[in-house]
Structures are given as structure tokens and as C-alpha cells.
Design an enzyme around this catalytic site. Structure first.
Site, PDB file in Angstrom:
ATOM      1  N   TYR A   6       0.836  -1.203   0.000  1.00  0.00           N
ATOM      2  CA  TYR A   6       0.000   0.000   0.000  1.00  0.00           C
ATOM      3  C   TYR A   6       0.864   1.243   0.000  1.00  0.00           C
ATOM      4  O   TYR A   6       2.060   1.203   0.296  1.00  0.00           O
ATOM      5  CB  TYR A   6      -0.962  -0.002   1.186  1.00  0.00           C
ATOM      6  N   ARG A  59       8.165   4.201  -4.733  1.00  0.00           N
ATOM      7  CA  ARG A  59       8.253   3.216  -3.651  1.00  0.00           C
ATOM      8  C   ARG A  59       7.252   2.083  -3.862  1.00  0.00           C
ATOM      9  O   ARG A  59       7.544   0.916  -3.572  1.00  0.00           O
ATOM     10  CB  ARG A  59       8.033   3.878  -2.289  1.00  0.00           C
ATOM     11  N   ARG A  89      -7.793 -20.978  -1.075  1.00  0.00           N
ATOM     12  CA  ARG A  89      -6.719 -20.624  -0.152  1.00  0.00           C
ATOM     13  C   ARG A  89      -5.545 -21.560  -0.336  1.00  0.00           C
ATOM     14  O   ARG A  89      -5.691 -22.779  -0.208  1.00  0.00           O
ATOM     15  CB  ARG A  89      -7.215 -20.674   1.295  1.00  0.00           C
ATOM     16  N   LYS A 103       6.594  -1.878   1.877  1.00  0.00           N
ATOM     17  CA  LYS A 103       5.421  -1.276   2.517  1.00  0.00           C
ATOM     18  C   LYS A 103       4.204  -2.191   2.309  1.00  0.00           C
ATOM     19  O   LYS A 103       3.383  -1.976   1.403  1.00  0.00           O
ATOM     20  CB  LYS A 103       5.159   0.131   1.977  1.00  0.00           C
ATOM     21  N   GLU A 163      12.422   2.650  14.185  1.00  0.00           N
ATOM     22  CA  GLU A 163      11.498   3.681  13.707  1.00  0.00           C
ATOM     23  C   GLU A 163      10.245   3.675  14.562  1.00  0.00           C
ATOM     24  O   GLU A 163      10.101   2.861  15.471  1.00  0.00           O
ATOM     25  CB  GLU A 163      11.140   3.452  12.239  1.00  0.00           C
TER      26      GLU A 163
END
Length: 285
Positions: free
Chosen positions: A32, A51, A100, A148, A180
Site C-alpha cells: 500500500y 516506492r 486458499r 510497505k 522507527e
């Protein structure tokens, strides 16, 4: 009703659906980005797209949409929802393979692409005005924090932990060194005036706002040291702050109960926030 984008269609949020077999839901197999909107324009958009492309590449996910098409979708959502100030979230999953299975599906499986907006006051931030209270916690995330992904359970857990302790956020620590924040990059300002932030690696997210703010610091001829720092260094710092797409530059006034500097937002963070916002608004598209 808010309009969202799902796989090529703009829909009222109450009509938007994603399959229960989508890998983003089953495995958090998704990436995302979040882009700030100021004055109805997108902030640091090129950086966020770069990114995004890197995250997709690291996970072996292809995306048929071009940068121009993604820009057009973002702008249309801004228009449809009347967003003058707020955020746009973009999430891309590996799609629905029909069942799945831990193994990746056929690369030809269509990706799921979802975008939605949030109206939110970003400029007039009470938190930036008073400064954040931070607690430190052990960094227990996987070691590809540079990608991310939507795997945000641990950051959610530590945000909740911080709230229960009367703090605003948490900074993560590995081997005694700050990595962070829960959803931001972390910084301190030394007694000598140097800005210190963790160097880029797979241990932290390569923040788009981080890069922009460090560019601002260079323009202001501020000294920057990209290296790890300890919790003890942070507590003894002259100032501390964090950066993120939604928070811009947010000062920190307390860490684990220890007062940072004067206990009030410091001049370095304030100056960087001002310059960053001026440059970002001028360059927004």
C-alpha cells in the site's frame, strides 16, 4: 456517500466488495501507499509511486496500471469526494486465486486494486503544536520493513499499547537501537545541533517524507547523520521528532517519561515542518 475505487470502478463505499479469497485478506499479501492531499493536490506523489513500484517488485507482483493511470485515479477520487485536505490510500493485493493456498497463484491472476480517501485536517495539528509523548517497545516485526506491506498488526498493537500508557505513539527498538516509529521515521537532534536518523536498510521503511525532509535539512545547511541511535541518546537529545506522510514533521517532547529538551516542540522540528510544507505545497500536483 464516499466514492471508492475497486478494480476499475468508482463505487459508493457501501457497494464496494473484495472476495473472501483475496490474498490480501487471507495472507496480508498486499502492498500500500498513502498520499497526502493539500489544497486539493497530491503531495510527493512521484516518490510514493516509485516506492510502490519497488514494493511490488520485491514481492514479485506485476501491475498493469501505468503511473499515468494511477495519477488519474487519484485525481478523480479527489474530485469525486471533494478532498481539499486529507489522504488517499492505495492498496494492491496479489488477487483472488479462487481458493486458499500458501503458494503464489499464477502470475496472470488479476491483482486487486483498491483506493479510498479520508478527509482529515493535516496542517492544523494539535499534536504537532504540543509535541508527542513516546514510549519505546521491542521491535518484533519481520525483517523486510523496507517493503510497505499491509502487515500492520504489530504497529497497531504498539499504538494501542502507547495509548494505554497515556502516550501518543511508540518507537521500536532492536538491540538497544531505535529503528522507527509505529508508522513514521524517528529522529533526534544532538546537543551540537546535528539531526540523527537511522540509515536506510531492510530494518526501516524508506520514508518518502523522510527523504523530502532530509532534502530540506540539506537546503538549510543543517548537519545530518544517518546512523542508528540508542534510547539513551534519544532521552538526552536536545530535540526529537518523527516524519510521515500524514504527520509531516511531528515534534517529540517525552520518551519513556523522560523530558526531551525543554519539554516543548523545538525550533529544528518547527523549521523543518515549515519548510517541508512550503516546498511540498508548491510542488504538489
Amino acid at each position: 456517500m464516499r466514492q471508492v475505487y475497486v478494480n476499475g470502478r468508482y463505487l459508493p463505499e457501501g457497494e464496494a466488495t473484495v472476495s473472501v479469497f483475496d490474498r490480501g485478506f487471507l495472507f496480508a499479501d498486499a502492498v500500500y501507499e498513502v498520499t497526502a492531499v493539500l489544497d486539493g493536490k497530491l503531495v510527493d506523489f512521484a516518490g510514493h509511486l516509485a516506492r510502490l513500484r519497488r514494493s511490488l517488485k520485491e514481492l514479485g507482483m506485476a501491475l498493469e496500471l501505468s503511473d499515468e493511470e494511477l495519477l488519474a485515479i487519484h485525481r478523480e477520487l479527489v474530485r469525486l469526494n471533494g478532498i481539499d485536505e486529507g489522504l488517499i490510500y492505495l492498496q494492491i493485493t496479489r488477487g483472488n486465486a479462487g481458493d486458499r493456498d500458501f503458494l503464489f497463484p499464477d502470475p496472470a491472476t488479476p491483482k486487486t486494486v483498491v483506493l479510498f480517501t479520508q478527509k482529515k485536517k493535516l496542517l492544523d495539528s494539535p499534536l504537532a503544536a504540543r509535541g508527542q509523548r513516546i514510549v519505546t517497545v521491542e521491535d518484533l516485526r519481520w525483517r523486510r520493513c523496507d517493503i510497505k506491506t499491509v502487515q500492520l498488526l504489530y504497529p497497531s498493537m504498539i499504538k494501542e499499547l502507547a495509548k494505554k500508557q497515556g502516550a501518543d505513539d511508540a518507537w521500536m527498538v532492536r538491540d538497544g537501537l531505535v529503528t522507527e516509529g509505529s508508522s513514521n521515521n524517528a529522529y533526534i537532534v544532538t546537543a551540537e545541533g546535528a539531526i540523527v536518523t537511522r540509515d536506510l536498510s531492510s530494518d526501516i521503511l524508506h520514508g518518502i517524507t523522510r527523504k523530502a525532509v532530509l532534502d530540506c535539512a540539506a537546503d538549510l545547511e543543517m548537519t545530518v547523520e544517518e546512523r542508528p541511535f540508542t534510547v539513551e541518546e534519544a532521552k538526552a537529545a536536545k530535540e526529537a521528532f518523527s516524519t510521515s506522510a500524514s504527520g509531516f514533521v511531528n515534534p517529540v517532547v517525552e520518551i519513556d517519561g523522560a523530558t526531551i529538551g525543554s519539554g516543548k516542540p523545538g525550533p529544528v522540528a518547527a523549521r523543518l515542518r515549515q519548510i517541508y510544507l512550503e516546498k511540498s505545497r508548491a510542488a504538489a500536483i
